[in-house]
Design a protein around this motif. Sequence first.
Motif, PDB file in Angstrom:
ATOM      1  N   LEU A  70       6.201  55.717  24.963  1.00 45.58           N
ATOM      2  CA  LEU A  70       5.098  56.413  25.627  1.00 45.58           C
ATOM      3  C   LEU A  70       4.421  57.291  24.579  1.00 45.58           C
ATOM      4  O   LEU A  70       5.104  58.047  23.878  1.00 45.58           O
ATOM      5  N   VAL A  71       3.090  57.177  24.438  1.00 46.09           N
ATOM      6  CA  VAL A  71       2.383  58.078  23.524  1.00 46.09           C
ATOM      7  C   VAL A  71       1.290  58.817  24.287  1.00 46.09           C
ATOM      8  O   VAL A  71       0.691  58.277  25.213  1.00 46.09           O
ATOM      9  N   VAL A  72       1.058  60.063  23.887  1.00 51.36           N
ATOM     10  CA  VAL A  72      -0.022  60.857  24.450  1.00 51.36           C
ATOM     11  C   VAL A  72      -1.031  61.077  23.324  1.00 51.36           C
ATOM     12  O   VAL A  72      -0.655  61.504  22.223  1.00 51.36           O
ATOM     13  N   ILE A  73      -2.301  60.736  23.598  1.00 49.48           N
ATOM     14  CA  ILE A  73      -3.336  60.777  22.568  1.00 49.48           C
ATOM     15  C   ILE A  73      -4.436  61.751  22.990  1.00 49.48           C
ATOM     16  O   ILE A  73      -4.986  61.633  24.088  1.00 49.48           O
ATOM     17  N   ASP A  74      -4.734  62.700  22.123  1.00 50.62           N
ATOM     18  CA  ASP A  74      -5.781  63.680  22.387  1.00 50.62           C
ATOM     19  C   ASP A  74      -7.132  63.063  22.042  1.00 50.62           C
ATOM     20  O   ASP A  74      -7.380  62.694  20.895  1.00 50.62           O
ATOM     21  N   ILE A  75      -8.014  62.947  23.064  1.00 51.63           N
ATOM     22  CA  ILE A  75      -9.354  62.388  22.805  1.00 51.63           C
ATOM     23  C   ILE A  75     -10.428  63.422  23.120  1.00 51.63           C
ATOM     24  O   ILE A  75     -11.582  63.073  23.359  1.00 51.63           O
ATOM     25  N   ASN A  76     -10.050  64.707  23.160  1.00 56.55           N
ATOM     26  CA  ASN A  76     -11.048  65.729  23.471  1.00 56.55           C
ATOM     27  C   ASN A  76     -12.150  65.772  22.428  1.00 56.55           C
ATOM     28  O   ASN A  76     -13.279  66.145  22.731  1.00 56.55           O
TER      29      ASN A  76
END
Lengths: 256, 198
Positions: B132-138
């Motif tokens: 599982l990866v969490v990617i910041d696209i802000n």
Amino acid sequence: MLEIMKTVKHIVAIIVILLAFGNCTKESADSAAANASGAGGSTAKFTLSGNYLYVVDNTSLKAFQVADPQHPVYKSKTEVGINIETIFPYEDKLFIGSSSSMYIYSLTNPDQPQRIAKADYNIVRMSCDPVIAKDSVAYATLRATGRCGWAQSALVAYNIKNIASPVQVSTTAVSSPFGLGMKDNALYVCQANLGMFVYNITNRYNPVYARTISGDTFYDVIPYGNILIAQIEGGLALYDIGTNPLQPVFISKILQ
Amino acid sequence: MLLSDSRVTTLFLNYFLMRKNFLLLPFLACLFFSCFDSKRNLPKETTGYVPIYASAETAKTISAGPARPTVQGGKIYTTGNLLFQVEQDSGIHVINYSDPAHPQKLGFIRSVLCKELSVKNGFIYTNNLSDLVVIDINNMNNVHEVSRVASVFPDLAVQYPPRTNNSWETIYFECPDPKKGIVIGWQQTTIKNPKCWR
């Protein structure tokens, strides 16, 4: 002449890239942040509910607490059944589709979802079957062709007024159903190369065929406000469903 | 039984996928397939697939780049004016559709073996291999991984050559060799004496 054309093409490409990454980025990032979580398709195996990410695999349901995106916490794994295909959130419930059953889980304890119902599809034994739900009705499509089984495909409606014991109230024969979605009195059923079938669900327990949107191969949909987002072969298509949900009007495609 | 060999194979394959560590799969698959070899006339030379390998480090790098054409569009997700579509096994297209008549691709986020996604508060939750990866696209100019939970989705990391149009045609491929790295894709080519098929 050819060289000039090439140069022009390059300049146009650079401008497009600049526009895309410079101009639109801020606006879209802001709106993403402002709108919290959004919506996925009915065939998803990931879904967000509150501060939790729920994921189904072939046999189980996993819960991740994601209140802090920097530190997701794997909370629990719940054995659900076999051939689990899809997960759909509605209010404080999760609707899980497998090849033989629809499961409903309560999120009263979000760390550890609890099963409140299991409804067997008594018409087919092997299928692929996304489930969606709203208020007192749940719809599932059972695709019994190709790799998913060899029986009759169907669109099934459940009365879920009593959430602990769903009652199968109607079965509509369909040919090749994939994902599905609903808005107001319209139910959209993707049927791959046969098109997207629109059903009138004014009587929610008895879908009545209204029309087919053809010309593309449809796999899944997200009705989102006045826009219907369709996953089609090769990309996406957008339809306006703001005026009359039963008559989706084509807006654009996103392929390239 | 009316099942063809390949259907039986797939059923068994599914059985293994459900139970075994996915890294074992290539071995199990080849072992299993070879059982059928004697009953099957394997072609000496045929159109098939060879694995494309990458190092674990490369395969676990999340990066963003310019928009690219959709080839094998997968799962979809929307939030606000943004629309996301999985490019099967390779990443995520990011699209702005604030003007639905003229949607714009903003870029592409690379995540090897990507199949599923959800998005909230400017963070993409997706799979990279079995993680599982969490990617910041802000900020689309600074897309980056912020966290990862390793090896929680073995089912999503299993890979064999793609089937087109849900067909049951036999697909021959060169058996993956874990010593060469992680399989991140397949290239169609002419292969000789294939040992693996599905």
